[in-house]
Design a protein around this motif. Structure first.
Motif, PDB file in Angstrom:
ATOM      1  N   TYR A  22     -25.088  -2.583  66.195  1.00 53.38           N
ATOM      2  CA  TYR A  22     -26.342  -2.864  65.493  1.00 53.38           C
ATOM      3  C   TYR A  22     -27.537  -2.770  66.438  1.00 53.38           C
ATOM      4  CZ  TYR A  22     -30.071  -5.375  63.115  1.00 53.38           C
ATOM      5  OH  TYR A  22     -31.281  -5.717  62.567  1.00 53.38           O
ATOM      6  N   ALA A  23     -27.398  -3.360  67.634  1.00 57.40           N
ATOM      7  CA  ALA A  23     -28.500  -3.345  68.595  1.00 57.40           C
ATOM      8  C   ALA A  23     -28.877  -1.925  68.981  1.00 57.40           C
ATOM      9  CB  ALA A  23     -28.118  -4.144  69.846  1.00 57.40           C
ATOM     10  N   VAL A  24     -27.874  -1.070  69.182  1.00 57.99           N
ATOM     11  CA  VAL A  24     -28.148   0.320  69.553  1.00 57.99           C
ATOM     12  C   VAL A  24     -28.757   1.073  68.378  1.00 57.99           C
ATOM     13  CG1 VAL A  24     -27.037   2.521  70.105  1.00 57.99           C
ATOM     14  CG2 VAL A  24     -26.438   0.470  71.396  1.00 57.99           C
ATOM     15  N   ALA A  25     -28.232   0.870  67.181  1.00 57.20           N
ATOM     16  CA  ALA A  25     -28.781   1.546  65.992  1.00 57.20           C
ATOM     17  C   ALA A  25     -30.231   1.128  65.771  1.00 57.20           C
ATOM     18  CB  ALA A  25     -27.928   1.230  64.771  1.00 57.20           C
ATOM     19  N   PHE A  26     -30.537  -0.151  65.968  1.00 53.89           N
ATOM     20  CA  PHE A  26     -31.907  -0.663  65.846  1.00 53.89           C
ATOM     21  C   PHE A  26     -32.812   0.036  66.867  1.00 53.89           C
ATOM     22  CE2 PHE A  26     -35.366  -3.489  66.901  1.00 53.89           C
ATOM     23  CZ  PHE A  26     -35.717  -4.111  65.713  1.00 53.89           C
ATOM     24  N   GLU A  27     -32.333   0.116  68.091  1.00 53.67           N
ATOM     25  CA  GLU A  27     -33.085   0.765  69.177  1.00 53.67           C
ATOM     26  C   GLU A  27     -33.360   2.231  68.850  1.00 53.67           C
ATOM     27  OE1 GLU A  27     -31.098   1.890  73.150  1.00 53.67           O
ATOM     28  OE2 GLU A  27     -31.959  -0.076  73.532  1.00 53.67           O
ATOM     29  N   TRP A  34     -34.551   7.413  61.349  1.00 54.67           N
ATOM     30  CA  TRP A  34     -33.147   7.478  60.930  1.00 54.67           C
ATOM     31  C   TRP A  34     -32.430   8.702  61.482  1.00 54.67           C
ATOM     32  CZ3 TRP A  34     -31.184   3.174  59.774  1.00 54.67           C
ATOM     33  CH2 TRP A  34     -31.845   2.229  58.983  1.00 54.67           C
ATOM     34  N   ASP A  35     -33.148   9.803  61.689  1.00 54.88           N
ATOM     35  CA  ASP A  35     -32.497  11.009  62.214  1.00 54.88           C
ATOM     36  C   ASP A  35     -31.899  10.764  63.599  1.00 54.88           C
ATOM     37  OD1 ASP A  35     -33.113  12.407  59.947  1.00 54.88           O
ATOM     38  OD2 ASP A  35     -34.849  13.450  60.803  1.00 54.88           O
ATOM     39  N   ALA A  36     -32.478   9.823  64.334  1.00 62.37           N
ATOM     40  CA  ALA A  36     -31.995   9.533  65.686  1.00 62.37           C
ATOM     41  C   ALA A  36     -30.739   8.665  65.685  1.00 62.37           C
ATOM     42  CB  ALA A  36     -33.088   8.850  66.501  1.00 62.37           C
ATOM     43  N   VAL A  37     -30.467   8.022  64.539  1.00 62.06           N
ATOM     44  CA  VAL A  37     -29.304   7.126  64.444  1.00 62.06           C
ATOM     45  C   VAL A  37     -28.083   7.963  64.093  1.00 62.06           C
ATOM     46  CG1 VAL A  37     -28.362   5.016  63.412  1.00 62.06           C
ATOM     47  CG2 VAL A  37     -30.837   5.282  63.671  1.00 62.06           C
ATOM     48  N   THR A  38     -27.474   8.558  65.101  1.00 66.10           N
ATOM     49  CA  THR A  38     -26.277   9.384  64.902  1.00 66.10           C
ATOM     50  C   THR A  38     -25.049   8.636  65.414  1.00 66.10           C
ATOM     51  OG1 THR A  38     -26.452  10.447  67.064  1.00 66.10           O
ATOM     52  CG2 THR A  38     -27.653  11.479  65.220  1.00 66.10           C
ATOM     53  N   VAL A  39     -23.903   8.972  64.842  1.00 68.05           N
ATOM     54  CA  VAL A  39     -22.659   8.324  65.253  1.00 68.05           C
ATOM     55  C   VAL A  39     -22.413   8.549  66.741  1.00 68.05           C
ATOM     56  CG1 VAL A  39     -20.145   8.288  64.956  1.00 68.05           C
ATOM     57  CG2 VAL A  39     -21.647   8.469  62.945  1.00 68.05           C
ATOM     58  N   GLU A  41     -24.518   9.182  69.218  1.00 63.49           N
ATOM     59  CA  GLU A  41     -25.429   8.457  70.119  1.00 63.49           C
ATOM     60  C   GLU A  41     -25.152   6.960  70.080  1.00 63.49           C
ATOM     61  OE1 GLU A  41     -28.376   8.394  73.070  1.00 63.49           O
ATOM     62  OE2 GLU A  41     -27.068   9.955  72.255  1.00 63.49           O
ATOM     63  N   VAL A  42     -24.804   6.445  68.903  1.00 62.81           N
ATOM     64  CA  VAL A  42     -24.458   5.022  68.803  1.00 62.81           C
ATOM     65  C   VAL A  42     -23.211   4.738  69.634  1.00 62.81           C
ATOM     66  CG1 VAL A  42     -23.623   3.208  67.252  1.00 62.81           C
ATOM     67  CG2 VAL A  42     -25.557   4.630  66.567  1.00 62.81           C
ATOM     68  N   GLU A  43     -22.228   5.618  69.540  1.00 67.02           N
ATOM     69  CA  GLU A  43     -21.004   5.455  70.341  1.00 67.02           C
ATOM     70  C   GLU A  43     -21.331   5.473  71.834  1.00 67.02           C
ATOM     71  OE1 GLU A  43     -18.296   8.555  69.407  1.00 67.02           O
ATOM     72  OE2 GLU A  43     -18.130   7.974  67.309  1.00 67.02           O
ATOM     73  N   ARG A  44     -22.131   6.462  72.241  1.00 68.47           N
ATOM     74  CA  ARG A  44     -22.432   6.634  73.661  1.00 68.47           C
ATOM     75  C   ARG A  44     -23.145   5.417  74.239  1.00 68.47           C
ATOM     76  NH1 ARG A  44     -26.266   8.121  77.128  1.00 68.47           N
ATOM     77  NH2 ARG A  44     -27.902   8.315  75.557  1.00 68.47           N
ATOM     78  N   ARG A  45     -24.165   4.937  73.533  1.00 69.75           N
ATOM     79  CA  ARG A  45     -24.962   3.837  74.079  1.00 69.75           C
ATOM     80  C   ARG A  45     -24.256   2.483  73.950  1.00 69.75           C
ATOM     81  NH1 ARG A  45     -31.425   4.480  72.989  1.00 69.75           N
ATOM     82  NH2 ARG A  45     -31.587   6.747  73.136  1.00 69.75           N
ATOM     83  N   SER A  46     -23.516   2.308  72.873  1.00 73.38           N
ATOM     84  CA  SER A  46     -22.866   1.012  72.664  1.00 73.38           C
ATOM     85  C   SER A  46     -21.536   0.912  73.397  1.00 73.38           C
ATOM     86  CB  SER A  46     -22.632   0.765  71.176  1.00 73.38           C
ATOM     87  OG  SER A  46     -21.680   1.682  70.653  1.00 73.38           O
ATOM     88  N   LYS A  47     -21.036   2.095  73.853  1.00 70.13           N
ATOM     89  CA  LYS A  47     -19.735   2.141  74.533  1.00 70.13           C
ATOM     90  C   LYS A  47     -18.608   1.645  73.630  1.00 70.13           C
ATOM     91  CE  LYS A  47     -21.555   1.908  79.254  1.00 70.13           C
ATOM     92  NZ  LYS A  47     -22.799   2.495  78.854  1.00 70.13           N
ATOM     93  N   VAL A  48     -18.752   1.937  72.341  1.00 74.38           N
ATOM     94  CA  VAL A  48     -17.707   1.631  71.359  1.00 74.38           C
ATOM     95  C   VAL A  48     -17.028   2.941  70.997  1.00 74.38           C
ATOM     96  CG1 VAL A  48     -17.287   0.861  68.987  1.00 74.38           C
ATOM     97  CG2 VAL A  48     -18.860  -0.419  70.444  1.00 74.38           C
TER      98      VAL A  48
END
Length: 202
Positions: A22-27, A34-39, A41-48
């Motif tokens: 959530y924190a990464v998606a918010f960022e 919304w175009d920047a909220v990609t799976v 990039e969320v994976e990469r930054r959140s390390k999930v």
């Protein structure tokens, strides 16, 4: 939208991963919409991991729906708390009341304004209208006890719009007038409140 329903995490580790997502998606939403909220990039930054992500969110739309709903809920909760605090000490003057109400709104704008500016309510404009009505009522509840006799509804509504639009403009990524000297935050807030009070007393 049953396919977009997420499972509520039961374990601490799962909750922690959800918070990171959530924190990464918010960022990302703040950075590029919304175009920047990609799976990816969320994976990469959140390390999930991707598998963990998809266990929680079956689709990208499930993630964006979750972020939108949670963001609105967080804003509503923070807004209620901010205006409750503004009403806690009854104001002794109009200037004090306007400052308290403006400070409450400014606090919300500073934390959530950039993300809220990226939201699109095209599919459900009623959500935005309801939120704005609530905000207007909360602001007015703070200033009502000390409004000058005979203050019109039009004056109150214009004052709230003036304050809101000034704060939203202040939160934007780009300064609207590049040639202007950007005022320090406290100076800006004091000038804004003074202008609102002068108008209400006119």
């Amino acid at each position: 939208m049953a396919g977009n329903t997420i499972r509520t995490p039961q374990q601490d580790r799962s909750r922690e991963k959800l918070e990171r997502i959530y924190a990464v998606a918010f960022e990302l939403l703040v950075e590029g919409g919304w175009d920047a909220v990609t799976v990816g990039e969320v994976e990469r930054r959140s390390k999930v991991s991707r598998s963990t992500f998809y266990l929680r969110f079956p689709t990208r739309e499930a993630l964006t729906d979750y972020v939108r709903q949670r963001l609105l809920q967080e804003v509503a909760t923070a807004q209620d708390a901010a205006f409750e605090q503004a009403r806690a000490t009854p104001p002794t003057s109009l200037a004090e009341a306007v400052h308290a109400a403006t400070e409450a709104l400014a606090g919300i704008c500073r934390v959530y304004g950039p993300a809220l500016g990226r939201l699109d309510f095209g599919d459900d404009p009623g959500v935005s209208a309801e939120a704005m009505d609530t905000l207007s009522n909360q602001f007015q509840a703070v200033i009502d006890p000390v409004l000058p006799p005979g203050t019109s509804r039009e004056q109150i509504e214009f004052t709230i719009e003036l304050v809101f639009n000034a704060l939203v403009g202040r939160m934007r990524h780009q300064q609207p007038f590049p040639s202007h000297t950007r005022q320090p935050w406290d100076h800006f807030l004091n000038r804004l409140c003074a202008a609102a009070v002068r108008y209400l007393e006119s």
